[in-house]
Design an enzyme around this catalytic site. Structure first.
Site, PDB file in Angstrom:
ATOM      1  N   ALA A 258       0.508  -0.730   0.143  1.00 51.04           N
ATOM      2  CA  ALA A 258      -0.321  -0.136   0.097  1.00 51.04           C
ATOM      3  C   ALA A 258       0.787   1.004  -0.192  1.00 51.04           C
ATOM      4  O   ALA A 258       1.766   1.161   0.694  1.00 51.04           O
ATOM      5  CB  ALA A 258      -0.947  -0.103   0.954  1.00 51.04           C
ATOM      6  N   LYS A 259       0.673   1.893  -0.614  1.00 52.31           N
ATOM      7  CA  LYS A 259       1.279   3.790  -0.930  1.00 52.31           C
ATOM      8  C   LYS A 259       0.102   4.313   0.033  1.00 52.31           C
ATOM      9  O   LYS A 259      -0.748   4.942  -0.473  1.00 52.31           O
ATOM     10  CB  LYS A 259       1.259   4.471  -1.897  1.00 52.31           C
ATOM     11  N   ALA A 260       1.033   4.340   1.636  1.00 55.18           N
ATOM     12  CA  ALA A 260       0.575   4.375   2.897  1.00 55.18           C
ATOM     13  C   ALA A 260       1.403   5.364   3.857  1.00 55.18           C
ATOM     14  O   ALA A 260       2.539   4.809   3.975  1.00 55.18           O
ATOM     15  CB  ALA A 260      -0.232   3.118   3.553  1.00 55.18           C
TER      16      ALA A 260
ATOM     17  N   TYR B 198       5.827   5.700   5.154  1.00 57.43           N
ATOM     18  CA  TYR B 198       6.496   6.918   4.589  1.00 57.43           C
ATOM     19  C   TYR B 198       7.885   7.198   6.601  1.00 57.43           C
ATOM     20  O   TYR B 198       8.409   8.003   5.859  1.00 57.43           O
ATOM     21  CB  TYR B 198       6.104   7.729   4.789  1.00 57.43           C
TER      22      TYR B 198
END
Ligand code: PMP
Length: 343
Positions: free
Chosen positions: A170-172, A176
């Site tokens: 997931a680009k969650a 980050y």
């Protein structure tokens, strides 16, 4: 603030990014003035990282691989149990509208989806609305001069986590947290970015881009089994294979870094940025890196179907050995992190 005029203020950030605070940000169905695009301080996402996003680029007024980014965004939202309040088609239309209204031809596109404020201020947030926003701004070379000279990469102290720990594809936002910490540390050492190893000790990716290596005419890139299988990465692998170049997707040990001759990073922000140094190892910006960077630049503009004949030839890439990042490379496979954080 570096300049201001009627209705617009232009900021120049530390990273040299110009943010034009003019025009509209798409929020929940309408274009809101940039300064009025606000969220409540009790937004669930702010407290618990319940947020997913995409970073994309438009070239000549067309968003590159827009559909692929939309599809990943929906998958990311699903992984975080956030029902999307709009359809794929509505999202695409909203992106196109926001880009058109921005008046920009070449731009960065940021779509963000998050849990807003509502009844739930605990960890669970099913009662809080899911919100969507789209912001578009001009963004030059993400790594600045590194695009020409080769980026210097520090080795991150944190590791990309196991797929059993967190939804790694997931680009969650939550994924980050270690990226920001590691990039700050890298920049403080004069590096452009940090390279992560994964939870097993294999070479993984940079804080916002995938990595490739060249050795004796063949390309090697880490298997994306615990980080994003980048859309740019997949595009570049396709380009390499079309040219008959062998691409080895495999687990790469940190000890192997010494044997690689060239390296580059891929991502919508990074585009294709050569790497000149990793830890204490120096790499060269040579023909294959230059050729793929050039071809990627051509591809994103050909796909935009316009102005291809006017596309500027990329400036000659030069290799200058950059100063050391003064960080030892990890040796061997890292065992599971025992208790205390490595900081
Ligand atoms: N890894 C990370 C951590 C990133 O932030 C990005 C940029 N989105 C990538 C890889 C590259 O992914 P893509 O080319 O699909 O955007």
């Amino acid at each position: 603030v570096c300049c201001s005029g009627a209705g617009s203020v232009v900021f120049k950030s530390r990273a040299g990014v110009l943010v034009v605070r003019d025009g509209g940000i798409w929020m929940g169905g309408e274009l809101v003035d940039w300064r009025e695009a606000k969220v409540h301080v009790l937004s669930h996402a702010l407290h618990y990282a319940s947020s997913v996003f995409e970073g994309e680029r438009a070239y000549n007024g067309k968003i590159f691989k827009s559909r692929e980014h939309n599809e990943r965004l929906f998958k990311s939202a699903e992984a975080l149990d956030m029902p999307m309040p709009i359809s794929l088609e509505e999202l695409e239309a909203a992106k196109q509208e926001t880009l058109k209204k921005s008046g920009l031809e070449d731009a960065y596109v940021r779509v963000v989806v998050w849990r807003g404020s509502g009844e739930d201020m605990g960890v669970a947030s099913a009662a809080n609305p899911v919100r969507v926003a789209i912001a578009i701004w001009p963004w030059g070379a993400y790594y600045g001069d590194a695009k020409m000279q080769g980026a210097k990469l520090d080795i991150a102290e944190w590791k990309r986590p196991s797929p059993e720990t967190i939804p790694v594809h997931a680009k969650a936002a939550g994924l980050y947290m270690i990226c920001t910490i590691s990039k700050h540390k890298a920049e403080a050492k004069g590096c452009s970015d940090a390279l992560f190893m994964d939870y097993r000790g294999y070479v993984a990716e940079a804080t916002g881009a995938n990595i490739f290596f060249v050795k004796d005419g063949e390309v090697h890139t880490p298997t994306p089994d615990c980080f994003l299988n980048g859309i740019t990465r997949q595009t570049v692998i396709g380009m390499l294979k079309d040219k008959g170049i062998n691409v080895n997707e495999r687990h790469i040990m940190p000890e192997e870094l010494e044997s690689f001759q060239q390296s580059w990073l891929t991502g919508p922000a990074a585009e294709l940025t050569p790497v000149g140094q990793i830890g204490d190892y120096h790499l060269q910006v040579r023909a294959l890196t230059r050729r793929i960077a050039h071809d990627y630049e051509q591809l994103v503009r050909v796909i935009s179907f316009r102005n291809i004949r006017d596309a500027p030839a990329p400036a000659e890439l030069k290799h200058r050995p950059p100063p050391s990042c003064h960080h030892p490379l990890p040796q061997g496979r890292a065992g599971p992190r025992a208790g205390a954080a490595p900081h």
